[in-house]
Write a protein that holds these residues in place. Structure first.
Motif, PDB file in Angstrom:
ATOM      1  N   ALA A   1      -0.012 -11.259   9.052  1.00 44.72           N
ATOM      2  CA  ALA A   1      -1.405 -11.702   9.030  1.00 44.72           C
ATOM      3  C   ALA A   1      -1.541 -13.061   9.710  1.00 44.72           C
ATOM      4  O   ALA A   1      -2.474 -13.285  10.491  1.00 44.72           O
ATOM      5  CB  ALA A   1      -1.898 -11.780   7.587  1.00 44.72           C
TER       6      ALA A   1
ATOM      7  N   ASN B   1       0.813  -1.213   0.000  1.00 46.09           N
ATOM      8  CA  ASN B   1       0.000   0.000   0.000  1.00 46.09           C
ATOM      9  C   ASN B   1       0.847   1.265   0.000  1.00 46.09           C
ATOM     10  O   ASN B   1       0.524   2.239  -0.658  1.00 46.09           O
ATOM     11  CB  ASN B   1      -0.931  -0.005   1.209  1.00 46.09           C
TER      12      ASN B   1
ATOM     13  N   ARG C   1     -12.440   4.097  14.355  1.00 49.44           N
ATOM     14  CA  ARG C   1     -12.796   3.886  12.947  1.00 49.44           C
ATOM     15  C   ARG C   1     -13.633   5.036  12.408  1.00 49.44           C
ATOM     16  O   ARG C   1     -13.532   5.394  11.249  1.00 49.44           O
ATOM     17  CB  ARG C   1     -13.568   2.581  12.796  1.00 49.44           C
TER      18      ARG C   1
ATOM     19  N   PRO D   1     -12.599  -3.187   8.857  1.00 46.42           N
ATOM     20  CA  PRO D   1     -12.208  -4.297   9.728  1.00 46.42           C
ATOM     21  C   PRO D   1     -12.728  -5.634   9.198  1.00 46.42           C
ATOM     22  O   PRO D   1     -13.781  -5.703   8.570  1.00 46.42           O
ATOM     23  CB  PRO D   1     -12.868  -3.942  11.056  1.00 46.42           C
ATOM     24  N   ARG D   2     -11.958  -6.670   9.457  1.00 41.93           N
ATOM     25  CA  ARG D   2     -12.375  -8.025   9.101  1.00 41.93           C
ATOM     26  C   ARG D   2     -12.108  -8.918  10.305  1.00 41.93           C
ATOM     27  O   ARG D   2     -11.204  -8.643  11.091  1.00 41.93           O
ATOM     28  CB  ARG D   2     -11.541  -8.551   7.929  1.00 41.93           C
ATOM     29  N   ASP D   3     -12.875  -9.984  10.430  1.00 41.48           N
ATOM     30  CA  ASP D   3     -12.657 -10.884  11.549  1.00 41.48           C
ATOM     31  C   ASP D   3     -11.332 -11.612  11.432  1.00 41.48           C
ATOM     32  O   ASP D   3     -10.596 -11.752  12.382  1.00 41.48           O
ATOM     33  CB  ASP D   3     -13.799 -11.909  11.634  1.00 41.48           C
TER      34      ASP D   3
ATOM     35  N   LEU E   1      -7.777 -12.141   8.970  1.00 44.60           N
ATOM     36  CA  LEU E   1      -6.995 -11.636   7.853  1.00 44.60           C
ATOM     37  C   LEU E   1      -6.752 -12.782   6.887  1.00 44.60           C
ATOM     38  O   LEU E   1      -6.637 -13.936   7.286  1.00 44.60           O
ATOM     39  CB  LEU E   1      -5.664 -11.115   8.371  1.00 44.60           C
TER      40      LEU E   1
ATOM     41  N   SER F   1      -3.711  -9.129   3.055  1.00 41.08           N
ATOM     42  CA  SER F   1      -3.190  -9.539   4.356  1.00 41.08           C
ATOM     43  C   SER F   1      -2.916  -8.339   5.263  1.00 41.08           C
ATOM     44  O   SER F   1      -2.549  -8.518   6.408  1.00 41.08           O
ATOM     45  CB  SER F   1      -1.931 -10.378   4.180  1.00 41.08           C
ATOM     46  N   VAL F   2      -3.099  -7.131   4.756  1.00 39.52           N
ATOM     47  CA  VAL F   2      -2.820  -5.947   5.578  1.00 39.52           C
ATOM     48  C   VAL F   2      -4.055  -5.599   6.411  1.00 39.52           C
ATOM     49  O   VAL F   2      -5.135  -5.434   5.864  1.00 39.52           O
ATOM     50  CB  VAL F   2      -2.456  -4.738   4.694  1.00 39.52           C
ATOM     51  N   PRO F   3      -3.927  -5.526   7.736  1.00 39.97           N
ATOM     52  CA  PRO F   3      -5.070  -5.096   8.532  1.00 39.97           C
ATOM     53  C   PRO F   3      -5.362  -3.627   8.267  1.00 39.97           C
ATOM     54  O   PRO F   3      -4.452  -2.812   8.188  1.00 39.97           O
ATOM     55  CB  PRO F   3      -4.615  -5.314   9.973  1.00 39.97           C
ATOM     56  N   ASN F   4      -6.628  -3.328   8.089  1.00 38.86           N
ATOM     57  CA  ASN F   4      -7.004  -1.974   7.736  1.00 38.86           C
ATOM     58  C   ASN F   4      -7.953  -1.426   8.796  1.00 38.86           C
ATOM     59  O   ASN F   4      -8.948  -2.060   9.133  1.00 38.86           O
ATOM     60  CB  ASN F   4      -7.678  -2.007   6.364  1.00 38.86           C
ATOM     61  N   LEU F   5      -7.621  -0.245   9.287  1.00 38.53           N
ATOM     62  CA  LEU F   5      -8.409   0.335  10.363  1.00 38.53           C
ATOM     63  C   LEU F   5      -9.829   0.651   9.918  1.00 38.53           C
ATOM     64  O   LEU F   5     -10.788   0.459  10.646  1.00 38.53           O
ATOM     65  CB  LEU F   5      -7.722   1.604  10.864  1.00 38.53           C
ATOM     66  N   GLU F   6      -9.966   1.079   8.666  1.00 38.28           N
ATOM     67  CA  GLU F   6     -11.289   1.529   8.207  1.00 38.28           C
ATOM     68  C   GLU F   6     -12.194   0.385   7.778  1.00 38.28           C
ATOM     69  O   GLU F   6     -13.397   0.505   7.806  1.00 38.28           O
ATOM     70  CB  GLU F   6     -11.118   2.489   7.033  1.00 38.28           C
TER      71      GLU F   6
ATOM     72  N   VAL G   1       4.290  -8.273   5.948  1.00 36.35           N
ATOM     73  CA  VAL G   1       2.828  -8.169   6.061  1.00 36.35           C
ATOM     74  C   VAL G   1       2.140  -9.526   5.961  1.00 36.35           C
ATOM     75  O   VAL G   1       1.192  -9.815   6.677  1.00 36.35           O
ATOM     76  CB  VAL G   1       2.205  -7.220   5.010  1.00 36.35           C
TER      77      VAL G   1
ATOM     78  N   GLY H   1      -3.319   0.055  12.299  1.00 30.23           N
ATOM     79  CA  GLY H   1      -4.047  -0.995  11.612  1.00 30.23           C
ATOM     80  C   GLY H   1      -4.004  -2.292  12.402  1.00 30.23           C
ATOM     81  O   GLY H   1      -5.022  -2.967  12.574  1.00 30.23           O
TER      82      GLY H   1
ATOM     83  N   HIS I   1      -7.104  -3.978  14.491  1.00 26.69           N
ATOM     84  CA  HIS I   1      -7.594  -5.291  14.092  1.00 26.69           C
ATOM     85  C   HIS I   1      -7.899  -6.166  15.304  1.00 26.69           C
ATOM     86  O   HIS I   1      -8.912  -6.854  15.341  1.00 26.69           O
ATOM     87  CB  HIS I   1      -6.551  -5.968  13.208  1.00 26.69           C
TER      88      HIS I   1
ATOM     89  N   ASN J   1      -3.719 -13.679  13.153  1.00 29.10           N
ATOM     90  CA  ASN J   1      -4.787 -14.677  13.201  1.00 29.10           C
ATOM     91  C   ASN J   1      -4.548 -15.675  14.328  1.00 29.10           C
ATOM     92  O   ASN J   1      -5.479 -16.050  15.048  1.00 29.10           O
ATOM     93  CB  ASN J   1      -4.871 -15.434  11.878  1.00 29.10           C
TER      94      ASN J   1
ATOM     95  N   SER K   1      -1.325   6.317   4.957  1.00 23.30           N
ATOM     96  CA  SER K   1      -0.347   5.337   4.497  1.00 23.30           C
ATOM     97  C   SER K   1      -1.002   4.071   3.971  1.00 23.30           C
ATOM     98  O   SER K   1      -0.366   3.293   3.303  1.00 23.30           O
ATOM     99  CB  SER K   1       0.639   5.001   5.615  1.00 23.30           C
ATOM    100  N   VAL K   2      -2.274   3.824   4.286  1.00 19.45           N
ATOM    101  CA  VAL K   2      -2.880   2.587   3.783  1.00 19.45           C
ATOM    102  C   VAL K   2      -3.792   2.802   2.583  1.00 19.45           C
ATOM    103  O   VAL K   2      -3.992   1.890   1.804  1.00 19.45           O
ATOM    104  CB  VAL K   2      -3.684   1.818   4.867  1.00 19.45           C
TER     105      VAL K   2
END
Lengths: 286, 250
Positions: B177, A216, B229, A263-265, A267, A256-261, B173, B202, B206, B181, B248-249
């Motif tokens: 992940a 990103n 958020r 969210p996913r349960d 990754l 695979s990048v966690p994204n603040l905006e 990255v 981020g 998560h 998890n 940055s994302v």
């Protein structure tokens, strides 16, 4: 067509071992003009070695082979060591990952910066000092006269990285290779350092090779992206078209990048397909 | 139930003129089974809080209650079994000349856990490595595998609280992940309480439900991940942090 700054065809980096040779970079081809080119991949994908091979920094027993490796039309694959010393720093510079390990701990910041300049340009000591302080000012370091006399352990990580950038840009090279320049830094400092680098590269019309594992970040910062896996280029695209990327590896990295905006349960985790390794390298020439 | 309660914690280094205050008057509570996040730039004191909690920094004041025990100068054996820490750099936190088996069995011997043999296999399974990794040395493992061993080591004395000090910042990255998890799965299956330190919003967003933002040794704000958020930060520094990480994302 104008000759690109850098032209690399079929680059291989090989490390011989007792059982079988290990190919770290396998048949990579690309060109670089006055643009910002991003190279992305995981650790061990050969992205840093590609950068190092361009500077001929790979030492024996490592073997570098290529059909063609030219800088401004000049063959750098077979150039003499003496000529390479002029080119390194003078024409191509490299910013390393961690400022803590790449600055000389027993020389003051100003001393080592002036040394870098005086190695490539004929300038007097006092002239070098003036230029060094001007350069420190350009990378947004407050009070450059004070920083000039500081030692590397007295500056913070973000400042150290800005000093590295200033030092590498001082002899006015044509190409800058940045090898994960911000991965040792905080997010807030990261953006600041990248913006400074971006501005300087743009103002001087340089070519930039930006090596990172953060897709990103590279997408935001570069014009064109090369995605490497196991020493090969698996995909290349314009940064603006990254969202339309097709290769499953690229998609895996993106997801695979966690994204603040968003969210996913869970990754997504990359499922590595052995076929990616064997597929031929995509050419990234323009 | 409150698992961790910290009131008016101060941590400092050096004395007299050389004294540097790393943490200033920090208070927070963490419930059982909660994941609490600490974010801030380097040098803001977030790791120091964790280090003071496990007893790696002796110069602190204030009150700390962790897992039902009020902490003083000395801590009980049970405390060290109950609270474990995972460090930032998996390359530096494993002994280079000890096998995975020795790393794990040493911890269990110290904490007097029986059936070490079975438990090592169980632990390696839990962190997704499998028994095949039992007799390897750290240099034979990748960064992600080492971090899994470090997590298995922390889980060995059957803790209820894990303190995670930037567990993924040295990883790619894609490997990050996998580890995130794994941490989420372990938290679910074993009902653990986490405090997670990171400078990556981020990553913290998560895993964590509640996040404290630190600057210069102080909490500037504690907010829920939903508020974060929606970008509902009240403090200027949090806004700045959010802006730079969103930038940055996306």
């Amino acid at each position: 067509m104008i000759e690109p700054l850098l032209n690399v065809e079929n680059l291989w980096v090989r490390f011989p071992s007792r059982n079988a040779d290990f190919d770290a970079v396998r048949g990579v081809s690309f060109t670089l003009g006055q643009e910002r080119l991003g190279i992305v991949g995981e650790s061990g994908s050969g992205k840093s070695l590609t950068g190092r091979a361009l500077l001929r920094l790979i030492q024996s027993p490592g073997i570098v082979e290529a059909d063609r490796m030219t800088l401004h039309g000049e063959n750098i694959l077979h150039a003499s060591e003496a000529r390479m010393r002029q080119l390194r720093g003078g024409q191509i510079s490299m910013i390393m990952q961690d400022p803590k390990f790449s600055l000389n701990p027993v020389m003051s910041v100003g001393q080592q910066m002036s040394e870098a300049l005086r190695a490539h340009k004929k300038v007097s000591k006092s002239q070098a000092r003036i230029q060094t302080i001007k350069m420190l000012d350009e990378v947004a370091i407050r009070d450059p006269e004070r920083v000039f006399d500081l030692f590397p352990h007295e500056v913070s990580g973000g400042m150290g990285q800005r000093i590295m950038i200033a030092m590498m840009l001082l002899p006015n090279p044509k190409i800058l290779i940045a090898d994960e320049p911000t991965s040792a830094l905080d997010v807030s400092v990261q953006i600041q350092v990248l913006d400074i680098m971006d501005k300087l590269v743009r103002d001087r019309g340089m070519g930039l090779i930006f090596i990172s594992h953060d897709l990103n970040l590279v997408a935001k910062f570069c014009d064109r992206i090369i995605i490497m896996y196991a020493g090969r280029i698996v995909e290349t695209c314009k940064a603006s078209e990254l969202r339309q990327a097709k290769h499953p590896y690229t998609l895996g990295l993106l997801n695979s990048v966690p994204n603040l905006e968003h969210p996913r349960d869970r990754l997504d985790v990359l499922k590595r397909d052995p076929a990616w390794r064997d597929a031929p390298s995509v050419s990234a020439c323009q | 139930m409150t698992a961790i309660s910290v009131q008016n914690m101060n941590v400092w280094f050096g004395t007299g003129a050389l004294r540097a205050d790393a943490v200033l008057d920090v208070s927070f509570d963490v419930n059982e089974g909660e994941i609490f996040g600490l974010v801030g730039e380097s040098g803001s004191g977030k790791s120091t809080i964790l280090r003071a909690m496990v007893g790696l920094v002796p110069t602190w004041s204030g009150t700390m209650q962790i897992a039902g025990e009020t902490l003083g100068k000395k801590r009980s054996q049970a405390f060290f079994g109950n609270v474990q820490m995972v460090f930032q750099d998996p390359y530096a936190s494993l002994h280079p000349r000890h096998t995975v088996d020795r790393v794990l069995s040493e911890v269990m011997r110290l904490h007097g856990i029986a059936d070490v043999d079975e438990r090592i296999v169980q632990l390696l399974d839990d962190v997704g490595l499998g028994a095949g990794f039992r007799f390897r040395y750290p240099h034979q493992l990748s960064g992600g595998q080492r971090q899994r061993v470090a997590i298995a080591r922390a889980l060995a004395p059957k803790p209820t609280i894990l303190l995670l000090d930037e567990p993924t910042s040295a990883l790619d990255v894609s490997v990050q992940a996998e580890i995130l998890n794994l941490l989420a799965d372990l938290q679910q299956s074993q009902g653990l309480t986490y405090i997670m330190v990171s400078h990556d919003l981020g990553v913290v967003g998560h895993l964590c439900k509640r996040i404290a933002v630190m600057k210069d040794g102080e909490f500037v704000e504690v907010l829920s991940v939903e508020a974060m958020r929606r970008l509902e930060a009240s403090h200027a520094y949090t806004k700045h942090l959010l802006a730079s990480s969103i930038q940055s994302v996306s």
